[in-house]
Design an enzyme around this catalytic site. Structure first.
Site, mmCIF file in Angstrom:
data_model
loop_
_atom_site.group_PDB
_atom_site.id
_atom_site.type_symbol
_atom_site.label_atom_id
_atom_site.label_comp_id
_atom_site.label_asym_id
_atom_site.label_seq_id
_atom_site.Cartn_x
_atom_site.Cartn_y
_atom_site.Cartn_z
ATOM 1 N N HIS A 142 44.792 38.200 45.967
ATOM 2 C CA HIS A 142 45.150 37.921 44.580
ATOM 3 C C HIS A 142 46.557 37.333 44.599
ATOM 4 O O HIS A 142 47.468 37.913 45.195
ATOM 5 C CB HIS A 142 45.108 39.208 43.764
ATOM 6 C CG HIS A 142 45.835 39.117 42.460
ATOM 7 N ND1 HIS A 142 45.489 38.195 41.480
ATOM 8 C CD2 HIS A 142 46.903 39.799 41.981
ATOM 9 C CE1 HIS A 142 46.313 38.340 40.458
ATOM 10 N NE2 HIS A 142 47.180 39.309 40.735
ATOM 11 N N CYS A 184 44.248 42.312 36.597
ATOM 12 C CA CYS A 184 43.735 41.223 37.437
ATOM 13 C C CYS A 184 42.606 41.652 38.360
ATOM 14 O O CYS A 184 42.064 40.820 39.094
ATOM 15 C CB CYS A 184 44.871 40.627 38.268
ATOM 16 S SG CYS A 184 46.247 39.997 37.289
ATOM 17 N N GLU A 196 41.742 39.829 30.896
ATOM 18 C CA GLU A 196 42.739 40.590 30.150
ATOM 19 C C GLU A 196 43.304 39.717 29.032
ATOM 20 O O GLU A 196 44.361 39.990 28.483
ATOM 21 C CB GLU A 196 43.850 41.104 31.066
ATOM 22 C CG GLU A 196 44.564 40.049 31.883
ATOM 23 C CD GLU A 196 45.551 40.662 32.866
ATOM 24 O OE1 GLU A 196 46.638 41.054 32.409
ATOM 25 O OE2 GLU A 196 45.238 40.746 34.066
#
Length: 388
Positions: free
Chosen positions: A233, A111, A79
């Site tokens: 994550h 993400c 990103e």
């Protein structure tokens, strides 16, 4: 046929800021950053590094004469893209001197994009058993100086090779998705720094984890007791701990303590680097694989991927025999142990030195950067990538 992760590479620049010192400079209790957020150090990205160069520095660790001709697809999750049209994967392919016949694509979903790449790569290898796929997650997490998001910044790159008969992890059949159109984190085209609703995003992260984990269990009849570890994550390391705690009541106390212990191993590297956006989950995975004292062949690891906006996925991998022999442990250790601390004023200057989004020529401070691949600047509206 088993398909999964055959090799893993990681890169972050050589500079960092100490989070306790940053907290004091911001008139905050250091424990707010060290414990409340769960970060010890934060990578600082010089203007001579971007998503492309960091990806190249990570991927270079896992590409050699043995697999160079086998790679036929690059999937680059980011990103922090450097062009609205031309794929970052094309620049990467050129820097790595991969064959011109390699298909190269950039992926974007906050993400989550690297996980999308991993799953697409798995399907590609299932259809083309002799091929290998290079999957990248590379980003610079920027929220701005003196902002609430400042202690959750960072940056770096993860690179994996997906292949048949993988040396590190095989990917189990099936995965669980959940997608919703929400505004917890976004970066409009006119912004260089992300906009975020922090508390809302944290709530959504936990909700997406519970939804996808439960859905995966229904699809596969997986019992939580079958998982040796769950990796997350980690936009900041306390976030994953909050999510893990949300399901610990579903298992025994002994197993819950095991999952907590393995989680601590999985967040060791992220505590030292900060937020990698697309690569954060896979740095957590790498940290577990290197640091855990109890991982053995045949054990299962659950992975939760989350990308704001939002998309979540839960899937499971299985540890392969002699997996540690396939990890570049000395290289990873060197990257993390030989970094240089920046004092706060120097960190702030480096943070503000990023190449501006204009059409003017620009030269970066690349002389101070000893990475193999670097960005020397912009000339005639073209980014100038170099290698040593």
């Amino acid at each position: 046929m088993k398909v999964g992760i055959d090799r893993i590479g990681f890169y972050t620049p050589k500079w960092y800021v100490d989070m306790a010192k940053l907290a004091r400079a911001r008139n905050e209790d250091p424990n707010k950053y060290l414990i409340g957020i769960g970060q010890r150090k934060q990578a600082v990205i010089p203007n001579s590094q971007d998503a492309v160069t960091m990806a190249a520095n990570a991927a270079d660790q896992i590409i050699d004469d043995d697999n160079r001709q086998k790679i036929d697809l690059i999937l680059f999750g980011t990103e922090s893209g450097i062009d609205n049209s031309k794929s970052a994967a094309i620049y990467l392919q050129h820097l790595l001197k991969l064959p011109n016949t390699v298909q190269s694509v950039e992926l974007k979903q906050a993400c989550y994009a690297m996980t999308a790449g991993v799953q697409l790569a798995k399907d590609h290898v299932l259809a083309h058993a002799d091929s290998q796929v290079l999957v990248i997650g590379a980003d610079i997490a920027r929220y701005g100086l003196h902002t609430p998001g400042e202690p959750t910044q960072g940056g770096g790159a993860m690179a994996v090779i997906i292949s048949a008969n993988p040396a590190i992890l095989s990917i189990e059949e099936g995965s669980a998705h959940y997608v919703a159109d929400i505004m917890d984190f976004w970066r409009p085209l006119y912004e260089t720094q992300a906009l975020v609703d922090g508390k809302y995003s944290s709530q959504q992260y936990i909700d997406f984890f519970q939804r996808t984990f439960t859905q995966y269990q229904k699809q596969t009849n997986l019992k939580i007791s079958e998982l040796q570890a769950i990796v997350f994550h980690l936009p900041y390391t306390k976030m994953g701990l909050k999510a893990l705690r949300a399901i610990l009541s579903k298992t025994s106390e002994i197993h819950a303590n095991q999952l907590l212990r393995e989680f601590e191993y999985s967040r060791m590297f992220n505590r030292e680097v900060g937020n990698l956006y697309t690569g954060s989950l896979y740095l957590s995975l790498l940290s577990l694989l290197i640091n855990s004292e109890s991982l053995n062949a045949g054990q299962k690891i659950g992975l939760f991927s989350y990308g704001s906006g939002a998309e979540g996925e839960f899937y499971v991998t299985t540890v392969q025999p002699n997996f540690k022999d396939a990890l570049n442990i000395p290289i990873i250790t060197k990257i993390l142990s030989q970094r240089e601390e920046l004092e706060i004023p120097v960190y702030e200057k480096m943070f503000a030195s990023q190449m501006p989004l204009t059409n003017t020529d620009f030269e970066t401070d690349y002389q101070a950067d000893d990475a193999k691949f670097y960005l020397s600047g912009q000339k005639n509206q073209q980014r100038q990538y170099r290698s040593r």
